[in-house]
Design an enzyme around this catalytic site. Structure first.
Site, mmCIF file in Angstrom:
data_model
loop_
_atom_site.group_PDB
_atom_site.id
_atom_site.type_symbol
_atom_site.label_atom_id
_atom_site.label_comp_id
_atom_site.label_asym_id
_atom_site.label_seq_id
_atom_site.Cartn_x
_atom_site.Cartn_y
_atom_site.Cartn_z
ATOM 1 N N HIS A 297 31.410 30.814 40.225
ATOM 2 C CA HIS A 297 32.168 32.390 39.951
ATOM 3 C C HIS A 297 32.418 32.474 38.431
ATOM 4 C CE1 HIS A 297 34.837 35.549 40.096
ATOM 5 N NE2 HIS A 297 35.813 34.993 39.969
ATOM 6 N N HIS B 25 39.413 31.206 34.061
ATOM 7 C CA HIS B 25 40.277 32.452 34.447
ATOM 8 C C HIS B 25 40.910 32.208 35.934
ATOM 9 C CE1 HIS B 25 36.907 33.984 36.882
ATOM 10 N NE2 HIS B 25 37.975 34.491 37.716
ATOM 11 N N GLU C 213 45.737 29.912 38.595
ATOM 12 C CA GLU C 213 46.019 30.625 40.076
ATOM 13 C C GLU C 213 45.591 29.776 41.073
ATOM 14 O OE1 GLU C 213 44.780 34.533 40.662
ATOM 15 O OE2 GLU C 213 46.293 34.918 42.477
ATOM 16 N N ASP C 214 44.438 29.319 41.220
ATOM 17 C CA ASP C 214 43.859 28.540 42.195
ATOM 18 C C ASP C 214 43.689 27.030 42.136
ATOM 19 O OD1 ASP C 214 43.253 30.983 43.165
ATOM 20 O OD2 ASP C 214 41.196 31.015 42.555
ATOM 21 N N ASP D 121 35.397 39.807 35.939
ATOM 22 C CA ASP D 121 35.563 39.164 37.145
ATOM 23 C C ASP D 121 35.596 40.082 38.375
ATOM 24 O OD1 ASP D 121 36.952 37.327 38.986
ATOM 25 O OD2 ASP D 121 38.905 38.126 38.365
ATOM 26 N N ASP E 242 19.212 68.397 39.199
ATOM 27 C CA ASP E 242 19.340 67.395 37.785
ATOM 28 C C ASP E 242 19.590 66.068 38.455
ATOM 29 O OD1 ASP E 242 21.834 67.985 38.371
ATOM 30 O OD2 ASP E 242 22.327 68.291 36.220
HETATM 31 MN MN MN Z 1 38.005 35.358 39.676
#
Ligand code: MN
Length: 713
Positions: free
Chosen positions: A48, A72, A76-77, A139, A259
């Site tokens: 990812h 990134h 957080e993870d 992301d 169109d």
């Molecule tokens: Mn992410």
């Protein structure tokens, strides 16, 4: 699957001086941090961040952005700390990663359009560096590309959020290819049946149109060649979501969208753009109303192009976009175009002023007077001019920095603003002038007894609150002026033996209003209440004959007063007034010798009450009038006094009452306001002698809010 080397090569190609080691280091670090984590697809998690970094490289962003893309999700993870990131990768990258982590913590619950706008703004407010937003879009794009592995409910929620929040942000930043891809992917999960159907129809149409597209391209190329203009012509079908939108907005079927085909001609100069437009319009008839000159007037996201729709071969409608190479670049990349090639590179003045458009791109941006300042604000604090707070229901309100609970209350409803007495911020009581901060939950306490206050104007920040408060004060002042004006008229008319109420009811004041260039009776009475026009002036307008006798009166006043014993009305004398209809009140039945008071009725003269009558005590003091049992009158002298006082509600009435209670009658009053916002009242009063006048002045000086009382010559 993208490999690290693909990214490195890409970056190297557009930025030969790039510090590729930084990206390599980030890769190694991220691989270690995410070790053992897998995505729902079963792939290692590292896939990812690598794909995100790849998208960022597609946008030709700087090394810091690509590095931040790889890192990134580490804050957080994983167990990674800010300090660690900072030591290894420096402040710039750490700040970008921190910014991304902050955004990911906001949860979006509502799908209401207005709320979505506020969430978009909230994101922008939290983003201190525009690159954070661009990385966030990358992301989200990768998450949308791999959404199939999520649970169905999650798919719905993420697709909704993407369509409401992120696609519009991509549009706002002018990155059209990301916007289109996000929109198409969202629709695929939100309306799977419609999406599948459209996808198939578009594929078939594409197949059918190939020959046609080739034919049109050929015609255009031939004509460009003929006019010696260099240009590239491409033809395509519009993207799925934009066709879907046409169907929904115009309530038509796929077949009725005429169109669907669009052609793009990219030339070398603006001059060529207009020349090509002329060529196209001479080849095919333009559809009226469809020509748009976004070159002369660029869109707020700086998109530039000429657009026209024509009726082409076989009566097929199609759209043409004509633009230069540079415009095309900006149309695809938007704001990202301005973060490319920036490695260790100082912007010169020209480029700085070019960045001026960024201000328009981000139309929510507050006051920034020049491009240099703007650039600074992009780097430092993009939307520091706003605060975002929550209602107790969880809706977001955007307010200017420094906004107070009063601003918040008015942003919800005028009625709530008009009656707010206090507020609770995150459960704690705060004063009305408290400065709200982003993220606070605000609850307004209201009371029917509360009304807007002039003081509020000192601290409110929104024009809405300011206008509503002013409006209320104005209306209140108007109401008060009308009330006072009516009282003043009643007295004046009464003094001249006319009935104000009758005249007013009969509409005479409407006629008189016109003579004073006022719209209606209320305006006239209000003007009297404010002292702009005197009641006497109006009286003379309605009864011109009184003007003469009025002058006569004044001249003869002294002797007439002395000569004429006021021995009328069954032994009652009313100060300075002759021939008034007097009745004795049945409630208290006053007898000669009792202290008495008169009450001015509407149109039925004066009712005489005992001073201690409970009805009188309860009655409006403004309409009480001094009466006495047949005393010999002394000569009255008219004199003008000037009172400087606070301009507050009921002031004029209070002053009038004080003067009356000192046995001095008022024959005229004019009120105005001075620069200090104080009221200046000029009273014309009748007093018997200097001592009497002094007494009146002394009393007036004791009235709360009176600053100065002067005798005028
Ligand atoms: Mn992410």
């Amino acid at each position: 699957m993208t490999r690290l080397n693909d990214i490195l090569e890409k970056v190297q190609a557009y930025n030969p001086g790039a510090d590729l080691n930084m990206i390599r280091k980030a890769y190694v670090y991220s691989a270690l941090a995410h070790k053992g984590q897998v995505r729902l697809s079963g792939e290692p998690y590292l896939v990812h961040p690598i794909e995100v970094a790849n998208i960022i490289a597609d946008l030709k962003m700087d090394v810091a952005s690509v590095t931040a893309g790889i890192l990134h999700d580490t804050l957080e993870d994983t167990l990674t700390s800010m300090e660690e990131l900072s030591t290894r990768f420096g402040e710039e990258v750490t700040n970008l990663v921190e910014g991304l982590t902050k955004i990911s913590k906001i949860s979006f619950k509502t799908s209401e359009e207005r709320q979505a706008e506020n969430f978009r703004k909230m994101i922008l407010a939290m983003v201190k560096d525009i690159r954070v937003l661009i990385i966030k879009l990358a992301d989200r794009l990768h998450n949308m590309r791999t959404l199939e592995f999520q649970r169905p409910e999650k798919q719905q929620a993420i697709a909704r959020e993407t369509l409401d929040i992120y696609a519009p942000l991509a549009n706002r930043l002018g990155i059209s290819w990301i916007k289109q891809e996000l929109e198409d992917l969202s629709l695929r999960y939100l309306k799977p049946v419609i999406y599948a159907e459209l996808e198939e129809k578009i594929a078939r149409k594409k197949e059918e149109s190939q020959e046609y597209i080739a034919k049109v391209i050929k015609i255009i190329e031939r004509n460009l060649h003929h006019h010696k203009i260099d240009g590239t012509v491409t033809g395509r079908l519009k993207h799925l979501y934009s066709i879907y939108q046409k169907m929904v907005h115009q309530d038509i079927t796929f077949e009725q969208v005429y169109d669907i085909l669009a052609f793009r001609i990219i030339v070398n100069s603006i001059k060529d753009c207009y020349a090509v437009l002329g060529i196209i319009h001479s080849l095919w008839l333009p559809v009226p109303g469809r020509f748009k000159d976004y070159i002369a007037i660029p869109k707020t996201n700086l998109y530039q192009s000429l657009h026209t729709t024509v009726i082409g071969p076989d009566a097929e409608h199609f759209e043409l976009q004509i633009r230069t190479e540079e415009m095309h670049h900006i149309a695809e990349m938007g704001i990202a175009a301005h973060w490319q090639y920036k490695e260790g590179y100082q912007l010169d003045e020209d480029e700085r002023s070019q960045l001026d458009w960024l201000r328009q791109v981000l139309e929510w941006q507050g006051d920034v007077s020049n491009a240099g300042e703007f650039l600074e604000s992009v780097k430092i604090d993009l939307f520091a001019d706003s605060v975002y707070v929550f209602t107790p229901q969880g809706a977001v309100k955007e307010l200017p920095k420094g906004a107070t609970p009063v601003d918040f209350a008015y942003s919800i409803h005028t009625n709530i603003g008009d009656h707010c007495t206090g507020a609770k911020v995150s459960g704690k009581l705060v004063p009305l002038k408290y400065e709200l901060k982003t993220g606070e939950i605000v609850e307004i306490i209201t009371s029917n007894k509360q009304h807007p206050n002039k003081d509020w104007l000192h601290f409110v920040k929104t024009s809405k609150a300011r206008n509503k408060i002013r409006h209320w004060i104005k209306k209140e002042e108007e109401r008060r002026s009308i009330e006072l004006g009516k009282e003043l008229c009643e007295r004046e008319f009464f003094r001249h033996k006319q009935s104000f109420n009758k005249d007013f009811k009969q509409g005479k004041f409407n006629e008189a209003a016109a003579q004073f260039s006022l719209n209606n009776a209320d305006n006239l009475v209000a003007a009297i209440g404010r002292g702009k026009i005197s009641a006497l002036q109006v009286l003379y307008k309605l009864y011109p004959e009184l003007r003469k006798s009025g002058k006569q009166d004044k001249k003869n006043k002294d002797d007439s007063r002395q000569k004429k014993k006021r021995q009328n009305n069954e032994g009652i004398t009313i100060k300075d007034i002759d021939d008034v209809m007097v009745r004795f009140a049945k409630c208290c039945n006053p007898l000669p010798g009792d202290p008495v008071i008169g009450f001015i009725t509407r149109g039925r003269g004066v009712t005489i009450h005992r001073k201690d009558c409970k009805h009188v005590l309860k009655s409006d003091p403004e309409r009480q009038i001094e009466v006495d049992w047949n005393l010999t009158q002394q000569a009255i002298h008219q004199i003008k006094i000037r009172i400087l006082c606070e301009d507050r509600r009921g002031m004029l009435a209070e002053l009038s009452t004080v003067i009356s209670s000192e046995d001095a009658n008022i024959s005229d009053v004019k009120v105005s306001t001075n620069i200090d916002r104080n009221a200046v009242c000029i009273f014309e009063i009748g007093v018997t002698n200097l001592k009497h006048l002094q007494q009146v002045i002394n009393r007036l000086e004791q009235v709360k809010g009176v600053i100065e009382v002067q005798r005028l010559n």
